[in-house]
Write an enzyme that holds these catalytic residues in place. Structure first.
Site, PDB file in Angstrom:
ATOM      1  N   ARG A  87       0.816  -1.214   0.000  1.00  0.00           N
ATOM      2  CA  ARG A  87       0.000   0.000   0.000  1.00  0.00           C
ATOM      3  C   ARG A  87       0.854   1.270   0.000  1.00  0.00           C
ATOM      4  O   ARG A  87       0.410   2.310  -0.441  1.00  0.00           O
ATOM      5  CB  ARG A  87      -0.863  -0.032   1.261  1.00  0.00           C
ATOM      6  CG  ARG A  87      -2.062   0.859   1.185  1.00  0.00           C
ATOM      7  CD  ARG A  87      -2.957   0.695   2.362  1.00  0.00           C
ATOM      8  NE  ARG A  87      -2.358  -0.183   3.371  1.00  0.00           N
ATOM      9  CZ  ARG A  87      -2.976  -0.608   4.451  1.00  0.00           C
ATOM     10  NH1 ARG A  87      -4.213  -0.272   4.674  1.00  0.00           N
ATOM     11  NH2 ARG A  87      -2.392  -1.396   5.341  1.00  0.00           N
ATOM     12  N   HIS A 121       4.666 -26.517  13.426  1.00  0.00           N
ATOM     13  CA  HIS A 121       6.049 -26.970  13.578  1.00  0.00           C
ATOM     14  C   HIS A 121       6.169 -28.256  14.408  1.00  0.00           C
ATOM     15  O   HIS A 121       6.799 -29.219  14.001  1.00  0.00           O
ATOM     16  CB  HIS A 121       6.914 -25.896  14.255  1.00  0.00           C
ATOM     17  CG  HIS A 121       6.846 -24.544  13.605  1.00  0.00           C
ATOM     18  ND1 HIS A 121       6.620 -24.380  12.265  1.00  0.00           N
ATOM     19  CD2 HIS A 121       6.983 -23.292  14.112  1.00  0.00           C
ATOM     20  CE1 HIS A 121       6.640 -23.083  11.978  1.00  0.00           C
ATOM     21  NE2 HIS A 121       6.848 -22.405  13.084  1.00  0.00           N
ATOM     22  N   LYS A 163      14.350 -26.628   7.646  1.00  0.00           N
ATOM     23  CA  LYS A 163      15.595 -26.644   8.433  1.00  0.00           C
ATOM     24  C   LYS A 163      16.390 -27.910   8.132  1.00  0.00           C
ATOM     25  O   LYS A 163      15.821 -29.003   8.069  1.00  0.00           O
ATOM     26  CB  LYS A 163      15.263 -26.566   9.935  1.00  0.00           C
ATOM     27  CG  LYS A 163      14.705 -25.211  10.359  1.00  0.00           C
ATOM     28  CD  LYS A 163      14.480 -25.148  11.853  1.00  0.00           C
ATOM     29  CE  LYS A 163      13.700 -23.910  12.257  1.00  0.00           C
ATOM     30  NZ  LYS A 163      14.498 -22.721  12.508  1.00  0.00           N
ATOM     31  N   ASP A 210       0.157 -21.168  17.301  1.00  0.00           N
ATOM     32  CA  ASP A 210       1.296 -20.556  16.616  1.00  0.00           C
ATOM     33  C   ASP A 210       2.342 -21.592  16.214  1.00  0.00           C
ATOM     34  O   ASP A 210       2.864 -21.547  15.103  1.00  0.00           O
ATOM     35  CB  ASP A 210       1.929 -19.494  17.539  1.00  0.00           C
ATOM     36  CG  ASP A 210       3.052 -18.713  16.865  1.00  0.00           C
ATOM     37  OD1 ASP A 210       2.956 -18.490  15.642  1.00  0.00           O
ATOM     38  OD2 ASP A 210       4.020 -18.323  17.552  1.00  0.00           O
ATOM     39  N   HIS A 263       8.094 -23.367   8.040  1.00  0.00           N
ATOM     40  CA  HIS A 263       9.538 -23.183   7.824  1.00  0.00           C
ATOM     41  C   HIS A 263      10.374 -24.209   8.570  1.00  0.00           C
ATOM     42  O   HIS A 263      11.541 -24.416   8.249  1.00  0.00           O
ATOM     43  CB  HIS A 263       9.972 -21.732   8.101  1.00  0.00           C
ATOM     44  CG  HIS A 263      10.159 -21.401   9.547  1.00  0.00           C
ATOM     45  ND1 HIS A 263       9.126 -21.097  10.380  1.00  0.00           N
ATOM     46  CD2 HIS A 263      11.281 -21.322  10.316  1.00  0.00           C
ATOM     47  CE1 HIS A 263       9.594 -20.830  11.589  1.00  0.00           C
ATOM     48  NE2 HIS A 263      10.897 -20.969  11.575  1.00  0.00           N
ATOM     49  N   LYS A 267       7.362 -19.467  25.219  1.00  0.00           N
ATOM     50  CA  LYS A 267       8.158 -18.243  25.073  1.00  0.00           C
ATOM     51  C   LYS A 267       8.705 -17.877  26.454  1.00  0.00           C
ATOM     52  O   LYS A 267       8.137 -18.253  27.483  1.00  0.00           O
ATOM     53  CB  LYS A 267       7.286 -17.100  24.561  1.00  0.00           C
ATOM     54  CG  LYS A 267       6.620 -17.455  23.224  1.00  0.00           C
ATOM     55  CD  LYS A 267       6.879 -16.401  22.168  1.00  0.00           C
ATOM     56  CE  LYS A 267       6.213 -16.743  20.873  1.00  0.00           C
ATOM     57  NZ  LYS A 267       7.078 -17.292  19.843  1.00  0.00           N
ATOM     58  N   LYS A 314       1.618 -19.900   7.451  1.00  0.00           N
ATOM     59  CA  LYS A 314       0.720 -20.179   8.550  1.00  0.00           C
ATOM     60  C   LYS A 314       0.362 -18.875   9.268  1.00  0.00           C
ATOM     61  O   LYS A 314       1.112 -17.907   9.104  1.00  0.00           O
ATOM     62  CB  LYS A 314       1.372 -21.169   9.496  1.00  0.00           C
ATOM     63  CG  LYS A 314       2.567 -20.527  10.225  1.00  0.00           C
ATOM     64  CD  LYS A 314       2.972 -21.366  11.355  1.00  0.00           C
ATOM     65  CE  LYS A 314       3.831 -20.669  12.314  1.00  0.00           C
ATOM     66  NZ  LYS A 314       3.512 -19.402  12.856  1.00  0.00           N
ATOM     67  N   GLU A 371      11.771 -20.976  23.513  1.00  0.00           N
ATOM     68  CA  GLU A 371      12.346 -19.699  23.072  1.00  0.00           C
ATOM     69  C   GLU A 371      12.581 -18.839  24.299  1.00  0.00           C
ATOM     70  O   GLU A 371      11.799 -18.901  25.258  1.00  0.00           O
ATOM     71  CB  GLU A 371      11.378 -18.987  22.129  1.00  0.00           C
ATOM     72  CG  GLU A 371      11.184 -19.707  20.807  1.00  0.00           C
ATOM     73  CD  GLU A 371      10.177 -18.990  19.926  1.00  0.00           C
ATOM     74  OE1 GLU A 371      10.603 -18.256  19.037  1.00  0.00           O
ATOM     75  OE2 GLU A 371       8.964 -19.151  20.149  1.00  0.00           O
TER      76      GLU A 371
HETATM   77  C1  BG6 Z   1       7.272 -18.837  13.960  1.00  0.00           C
HETATM   78  C2  BG6 Z   1       6.387 -18.419  15.099  1.00  0.00           C
HETATM   79  O1  BG6 Z   1       6.597 -19.701  13.102  1.00  0.00           O
HETATM   80  O2  BG6 Z   1       8.419 -19.487  14.466  1.00  0.00           O
HETATM   81  C3  BG6 Z   1       7.140 -17.556  16.081  1.00  0.00           C
HETATM   82  O3  BG6 Z   1       5.261 -17.704  14.596  1.00  0.00           O
HETATM   83  C4  BG6 Z   1       8.426 -18.209  16.511  1.00  0.00           C
HETATM   84  O4  BG6 Z   1       6.330 -17.250  17.208  1.00  0.00           O
HETATM   85  C5  BG6 Z   1       9.214 -18.661  15.299  1.00  0.00           C
HETATM   86  O5  BG6 Z   1       9.164 -17.287  17.273  1.00  0.00           O
HETATM   87  C6  BG6 Z   1      10.451 -19.432  15.693  1.00  0.00           C
HETATM   88  O6  BG6 Z   1      11.181 -19.779  14.545  1.00  0.00           O
HETATM   89  P1  BG6 Z   1      12.685 -20.248  14.665  1.00  0.00           P
HETATM   90  O7  BG6 Z   1      13.052 -20.668  13.287  1.00  0.00           O
HETATM   91  O8  BG6 Z   1      13.463 -19.084  15.182  1.00  0.00           O
HETATM   92  O9  BG6 Z   1      12.694 -21.384  15.637  1.00  0.00           O
END
Ligand code: BG6
Length: 512
Positions: A67, A266, A208, A261, A204, A364, A174, A242
């Site tokens: 935008r 994952h 990895k 999330d 993602h 987290k 996602k 994390e």
């Molecule tokens: C994302 C989540 O898919 O993965 C995040 O939405 C998370 O909340 C992140 O922090 C972590 O990814 P990675 O590759 O750093 O483990």
């Protein structure tokens, strides 16, 4: 998919030499959501890294759509800054020049037919001038609420329809919905416009290296598979911890929470790859079939309260710094019931795993950042060590360290030198850094390249998404009736409820 050790034994079945780098053919990537964090920190740098590794063709173009009142040069500067700050590989002038000559920008909103008309013209110009040949991928790095509109606009403008001999693909990030029902709705919208093999759902974690290595570890070795079952394994712990909080993502995260999330995608993908049977081939169809089979055989025990846990971080420590709690974060409602920690037990109804639970946890602001899959073995049934020597032998464990210290650890007991027979746990380690000189590509490099190549094994299909929601929906529903999640101090390993959940089963969480 280029698994190092999974080369097909039958050249007729798979004639590609999987040791060779794969290079994308002429094509363009159109990115929606270029002002977002993901695009800036991961996607644009990944495109540059691919170019730098020589994996993009000269006839490649990157078009941003947003935008903002930007011109082509403004967008080029944004890409430049993001590459300079976040690319994995060194900055090279030649790479940048080649890449930037294919950068375009289209200004507009997602519901503006004129903007999509301009996008169509841009894409056609690129086909003619840069040689992108009618092949284009549309990367939707945008909030899911905007998916339907963008997909509709792509259809109405004719952008979604390839000419004979060319392709159009859509990439969606996602969350794939909020629950099973909304995931189905989303899929219905996308699949009205794009056929299933043109839809690439990004998880993602599947990009990895360490996750792909799971397949090599399991199936390219003779050592592990015979003991990869309930005869030998007591339980499996899959951890994604994390140390960061939600940062500036309140708008996305509040109301979503940790289970939606990262567990829905994952962690359930890690679970499926760990628990599935050996696929007939590593082609998308066979791989997805095995993942779906094991997801279908999995369930959360009926007594959800006893076998799950949820928590929300309170004030505490991160590194040496005092930090506030989730409810103090900007943009979070003071009475938010969103969980920042989630743990669930999964049982698998099949011959391999009956009686061996899988425990999945993600949080987290935990003690440190670590993702790992730990297979914890049963104790050795040795009468000598258990009764005569009076030594409490430990559980052997095989730990696949997904990140950050990528590798594999085997833990086993060993005699302490000089003692009559005292046994203590020791470890044997494989670390990527010590064994390979190549550094691992970022997950997004691999995934974007696979999109451009049209190589689908690393992308979950809708059936997998549905099965994940079927597992989680009852848990989320149950939790939604429980009010506030249990608080845990930042910097600790989660709520007391998570420890109790394990204690009930006579087990404890690993402290990675
Ligand atoms: C994302 C989540 O898919 O993965 C995040 O939405 C998370 O909340 C992140 O922090 C972590 O990814 P990675 O590759 O750093 O483990």
């Amino acid at each position: 998919m280029s698994l190092p050790a999974a080369q097909s034994a039958n050249p007729l079945r798979d004639p590609r030499d999987r040791r060779l780098p794969r290079i994308a053919g002429s094509c363009g990537l159109v990115m929606f959501g270029v002002t977002g964090d993901l695009a800036r920190k991961k996607l644009m740098p990944a495109v540059y890294d691919l170019a730098n590794r020589g994996l993009l063709p000269p006839a490649f173009a990157l078009t941003g759509f947003a935008r903002r009142e930007w011109g082509r040069e403004d967008f080029e500067n944004v890409v430049y800054e993001s590459v300079k700050q976040h690319a994995r590989t060194p900055f090279r002038e030649e790479t940048w020049e080649q890449l930037s000559s294919g950068i375009r920008f289209v200004q507009g909103t997602f519901d503006d037919p004129a903007a999509f008309e301009r996008l169509r013209e841009t894409v056609e110009e690129l086909d003619a001038e840069r040689g992108t040949d009618g092949n284009h991928a549309f990367y939707l790095s945008i909030p899911p609420s905007a998916f339907p509109q963008v997909v509709r606009s792509l259809a109405d403008s004719g952008l979604s329809a390839p000419r004979e001999g060319t392709w159009r693909r859509v990439v969606i990030e996602k969350p794939f919905g909020h629950n099973l029902e909304s995931a189905d709705e989303l899929d219905a919208i996308v699949s009205e416009v794009f056929p299933p093999d043109a839809v690439f759902r990004i998880d993602h974690y599947l990009g990895k290296e360490t996750v792909q290595n799971l397949l090599a570890l399991r199936f390219a070795n003779q050592l592990f598979e015979p003991i990869w079952n309930n005869q030998y394994i007591d339980h499996v712990q899959i951890t994604m911890a994390e140390d960061i909080g939600i940062g500036s993502r309140a708008g996305y995260y509040d109301g979503i929470g940790q289970a939606r999330d990262v567990i829905q995608n994952h962690l359930l993908q890690l679970f499926a790859l760990t628990a599935m049977e050996e696929p007939a081939t590593f082609d998308a169809h066979d791989l997805r079939l095995e993942k779906e089979k094991v997801l279908r055989a999995a369930s959360v025990p009926r007594d959800i309260s006893a076998h799950t846990a949820r928590g929300q971080y309170a004030a505490g420590w991160r590194g040496g710094e005092l930090v506030g709690g989730f409810l103090d974060e900007d943009g979070i409602a003071p009475d938010s019931e969103t969980e920042t920690y989630a743990a669930i037990r999964l049982d698998v109804r099949n011959r391999r795993w009956a009686g061996t639970p899988f425990y999945l946890r993600a949080g987290k602001r935990l003690g440190r950042r670590v993702t790992e899959i730990a297979l914890v073995f049963k104790k050795a049934p040795s009468p000598y060590f258990q009764e005569i020597a009076g030594t409490d032998v430990g559980n052997n464990a095989l730990v696949i360290r997904v990140q950050p210290d990528e590798g594999v650890t085997l833990r086993f007991g060993s005699k302490v030198p000089g003692t009559a027979m005292e046994v203590r746990d020791v470890t044997m380690d494989f670390a990527y850094g010590n064994s390979f000189t190549e550094s691992s590509p970022e997950a997004y490099e691999r995934l974007i390249l696979d999109v451009l190549l049209g190589d689908p094994p690393l992308f979950p299909r809708h059936e997998e998404v549905q099965l994940s929601w079927k597992l989680l929906d009852p848990v989320l529903e149950h939790w939604s009736r429980q009010g506030q999640p249990e608080p845990y101090r930042s910097g600790t390993w989660g709520p007391v409820g998570a420890d109790l959940m394990m204690e009930r089963d006579g087990r404890t969480w690993r402290r990675p």
